[in-house]
Design an enzyme around this catalytic site. Structure first.
Site, PDB file in Angstrom:
ATOM      1  CE  LYS A  37      35.517  34.485   4.276  1.00 41.52           C
ATOM      2  NZ  LYS A  37      34.048  34.514   4.374  1.00 41.52           N
ATOM      3  CE1 TYR A 263      58.196  25.653  29.672  1.00 41.62           C
ATOM      4  CE2 TYR A 263      57.124  25.621  27.524  1.00 41.62           C
ATOM      5  CZ  TYR A 263      58.125  26.085  28.363  1.00 41.62           C
ATOM      6  OH  TYR A 263      59.037  26.984  27.887  1.00 41.62           O
TER       7      TYR A 263
HETATM    8  C1  PLP Z   1      33.332  33.515   3.746  1.00 38.57           C
HETATM    9  C2  PLP Z   1      32.128  33.815   2.954  1.00 38.57           C
HETATM   10  C3  PLP Z   1      31.787  33.042   1.838  1.00 38.57           C
HETATM   11  C4  PLP Z   1      32.524  31.773   1.459  1.00 38.57           C
HETATM   12  O1  PLP Z   1      32.137  30.727   2.347  1.00 38.57           O
HETATM   13  P1  PLP Z   1      32.732  29.253   2.182  1.00 38.57           P
HETATM   14  O2  PLP Z   1      31.939  28.443   3.141  1.00 38.57           O
HETATM   15  O3  PLP Z   1      34.167  29.336   2.563  1.00 38.57           O
HETATM   16  O4  PLP Z   1      32.539  28.868   0.764  1.00 38.57           O
HETATM   17  C5  PLP Z   1      30.731  33.470   1.062  1.00 38.57           C
HETATM   18  N1  PLP Z   1      30.021  34.577   1.383  1.00 38.57           N
HETATM   19  C6  PLP Z   1      30.313  35.328   2.476  1.00 38.57           C
HETATM   20  C7  PLP Z   1      29.497  36.526   2.773  1.00 38.57           C
HETATM   21  C8  PLP Z   1      31.356  34.952   3.299  1.00 38.57           C
HETATM   22  O5  PLP Z   1      31.616  35.683   4.393  1.00 38.57           O
END
Ligand code: PLP
Length: 371
Positions: A37, A263
């Protein structure tokens, strides 16, 4: 040929595959879902997924349905989980593209059911349950109701049950075990003999709570080389950071004592000061919060940021570093010589976590892939 930016995010696919193999070994018998993701936590969803597929990965996770469809259309043939729900009007995409839905309400089950029926297919759904994150998922008092709905709806069947840990990055927290116990309570409501995929462990669960791995683990941050709790030490045989971020010096100058920088003149020199101007700013994911507190690497040494980080530029102090010239490489994230700046170190400077640093830098720059 296209003109190129001074700024470059480098993605080390060898490190990605190393992390995948390392985590696969940790996960032992459990199936492995690679979280891609947020455009692969800033590393590029499509390129990373294809590199992982070559290493043997067959299960991927994204947040929203459009990401899942895009990943499928890029040629990924494994399972793709869309984790956070969807507009019921889009349910047919799950059937058409063989995307695995994660559901937590009746409306999405009904929508998937009619989409599956219309296409003469059946679709397996994963039920998300809330074991203490207080985020997505059904609560214990609702599970029978929703399981019945899945059972009754033509064209849908229960393929899995999922939850998510809120505190798994803290190996000492008792919360993880409490959530896991509640996950087991939920499972008691599953129809007898129904073999479904159970999954709850993220990177923290996978690494620190081995008894919670169940049938499948879902790893994100660790795949990209970072420990979820922000441990700064990176052992050579453990996880390896996948991303680095470099730019080039565009101007070098010496300014007198008593001169303000950038700035608001929030930094005023106390002595003649040699500065390197870097073409990187908050627009490139180099947060404005790094003003007067971040560091970059030049000639293998640390150069502190002076004054405010601008939209596309910032200044670093090179008074202590000899011989810096226009065109020299500056490392904002990663290794140069003996020195290393990690996403955890940057996160510490600006009060966030490696996850956000990687997304900010990775998703705001041109990426270059190295095999
Ligand atoms: C993002 C996510 C993960 C992975 O989490 P990490 O801490 O990056 O390993 C697993 N399950 C769900 C539902 C997530 O949203």
């Amino acid at each position: 040929m296209q003109p190129s930016s001074f700024n470059r995010v480098n993605i080390d696919l060898t490190a990605l595959r190393h992390n995948y193999n390392f985590l696969k070994k940790q996960a032992e018998e459990a199936e492995f879902l690679a979280m891609v993701k947020a455009d692969g936590y800033g590393h590029g969803m499509v390129d990373c997924a294809h590199a992982l597929a070559k290493a043997g990965c067959t299960v991927y996770g994204v947040a929203e349905l459009p990401e899942a469809v895009y990943l499928r259309q890029s040629g990924i043939s494994g399972e793709i989980y869309s984790m956070i729900g969807f507009d019921p009007a889009d349910a047919h995409y799950f059937v058409e593209h063989r995307i695995t839905p994660v559901v937590y309400d009746l409306a999405s089950i009904e929508a998937l059911s009619s989409a599956a029926e219309q296409q003469g297919r059946s679709i397996g759904v994963h039920l998300k349950v809330d074991t203490g994150m207080s985020r997505l998922g059904v609560q214990l008092h609702d599970i029978d109701n929703i399981l019945n709905a899945i059972e009754r709806a033509p064209g849908t069947h229960l393929a899995g049950i999922a939850s998510h840990f809120p505190c798994a990055d803290d190996a000492a927290s008792a919360t993880t075990q409490q959530c896991y116990d509640l996950f087991k309570e939920f499972q008691k409501h599953l129809p007898a003999g129904n073999e479904v995929v159970k999954h709850i462990a993220n990177s923290g669960g996978t690494l620190y709570s081995p008894t919670t791995r169940e049938d499948m683990v879902r790893c994100g941050i660790s795949l990209y080389g970072y420990y979820p709790e922000g441990r700064n030490h990176i052992p050579e045989d453990g996880l390896r950071p996948v991303m680095s971020f470099t730019t080039r010096v565009v101007q070098v100058k010496t300014i007198p004592a008593g001169q303000g920088i950038s700035y608001g003149h929030t930094y005023v020199t106390t002595k003649p000061t040699r500065l390197a101007v870097l073409p990187v700013g908050y627009e490139d994911g180099f947060s404005r919060k790094l003003s007067n507190c971040g560091e970059v690497l030049l000639h293998g040494r640390r150069a502190p940021v002076r004054g405010r980080v601008c939209m596309n530029l910032c200044m670093v102090d090179i008074s202590e570093i000899d011989g810096v010239g226009v065109g020299d490489e500056a490392v904002l994230l990663g290794r140069q010589g003996e020195e290393l700046i990690t996403a955890d170190e940057i996160a510490g400077w600006i009060g966030t976590i490696s996850y956000e640093v990687l997304c900010m830098i990775g998703n705001n720059n041109q990426r270059e892939y190295h095999n």
